[in-house]
Design an enzyme around this catalytic site. Sequence first.
Site, PDB file in Angstrom:
ATOM      1  N   ASP A 110       0.762  -1.199   0.174  1.00  0.00           N
ATOM      2  CA  ASP A 110       0.029   0.115   0.059  1.00  0.00           C
ATOM      3  C   ASP A 110       0.847   1.333   0.297  1.00  0.00           C
ATOM      4  OD1 ASP A 110      -2.402   1.157  -0.057  1.00  0.00           O
ATOM      5  OD2 ASP A 110      -3.219   0.179   1.713  1.00  0.00           O
ATOM      6  N   ASP A 169      -9.611   3.003  -3.772  1.00  0.00           N
ATOM      7  CA  ASP A 169     -10.100   2.085  -3.236  1.00  0.00           C
ATOM      8  C   ASP A 169     -11.677   1.958  -3.893  1.00  0.00           C
ATOM      9  OD1 ASP A 169      -7.882   1.098  -1.920  1.00  0.00           O
ATOM     10  OD2 ASP A 169      -8.794   1.677   0.140  1.00  0.00           O
TER      11      ASP A 169
END
Length: 356
Positions: A110, A169
Site C-alpha cells: 500500500d 479503493d
Amino acid sequence: FHSNFNDVLIKQHADVIANEGYLEVGYRYINLDDGWQAPIRIEKKLYHNLFKFPLGMKDLADYIHKKGLLFGIYSDAGAQTCGGQPGSLDNEDIDAQTFVEWDVDYLKYDNCNDQGRPEQQRYQAMANALKSATAGKNKTIFYNICEWGTSNPWLWGPGTGNSWRISVDINAFWPAIISTIDSQVRLTEFGGLGGWNDPDMLVVGFDGIPFEEQITHYAFWSALKAPLILGCDLTKVNNMSKALILNKDIISVNQDPLGLSVCQVYYKNDNKISFDIWTGPLNDGYVANPINITLDFKSHCHLTGTIEVYNLVKQQSSGYYTNSYTATNIPKHGVEFIKLIGGNISDNNRPCLNNS
C-alpha cells in the site's frame, strides 16, 4: 471485513474456497489485508497480532497451502500502514526475508505515510528486496503495487511488480463501479501478459448491490483482464452471486492466454443516457460488452462473415448473425456480455477509441 478478521475466519474461507468450487474455477489466493500485524516491531521484525493469529503466520500459510491454495499478505511502502500498523519503508530487506520465511506467495503493498518520498523509488526498493530474498529458492512472490494510480504506475509497473492499482479503493455501490470502469478507458493498452492493471477487488456478492450491477461489474473486470479478487463473505454469499462468481465462461475470458484487455470502441451520450461498446480479441474468438445498441462486427471488432454470438452470462448460444448483433432489453446499469465465434479478421489493428 476491513480489519475485522482472524485465524478462524481466514481458515474458514480457505475451506470454502477449496471445497465449494472456487479453487476448481481458478480462485487460489487467500490474501490478508491491513490488520494482521502487531502494533510494534519485535527485534526489528514485523510480527503477527497475537489475539487474532495466536499460532502465527507460518501456521496459517501451512494450513492454506495444504488446501492447495496460496497465501497473500499486506504491507505498506510507508512508515505506517493505512491502518496505523508498522509499515515497511526502510525495512524492505528484513520484511521481504520475513515474508519468505512465512512462505508468503503474494504481497499487496500500500501507499500510506510515505514520508514525502517518490512512489517509484519506494516500490522499487521492495521489488529489489523481494528479488534478493527469493534468490536461489524455489519461491516467487506476486507483487501488487497498490499506489492508487497516483504516479502512473502503468508506465513503470511492468519493470517493478506484477500488477498495479489504477484507481482509489472501490466501494460497494454503483457510482464507484462505473467510475472505475470509466477510468480504464485510457489505460487498457498498458495491462497484459507480464503485468496487469488492477482496478481493485470485486464487490460481487456484497449486500445492497443489485444483481444486474454485479453482472456488469464481473463482466468488465473479467474482460479488462483485471485480477479477480473477491471481497465478500463467502460463507454468506447468496446462490445467484455464487453462481456468477463460479461462471467458467466468464472466467475463461479473464484467463484467456492472449491476455488482451477489451477497449472502448463506441461511445454516445444523448444527455439522458449514455451508451458504449467495449470489445477485444480472444485466443479463440472475440468478446464484447454492448449495451442496448447494435454491435457492428466490422467497425467495432474488425470481423466479417457469419458469426456465432454466445452469451457468457447465460452460458448459451444466441444464434448466428451476419454483419451485426443488437442487444435488447438490457436493464439499467446492465450489460450483455457475449463472445463472438467464427468470422474473418478484416484488419489486424484494434478499433479502440481512446488509447493514450
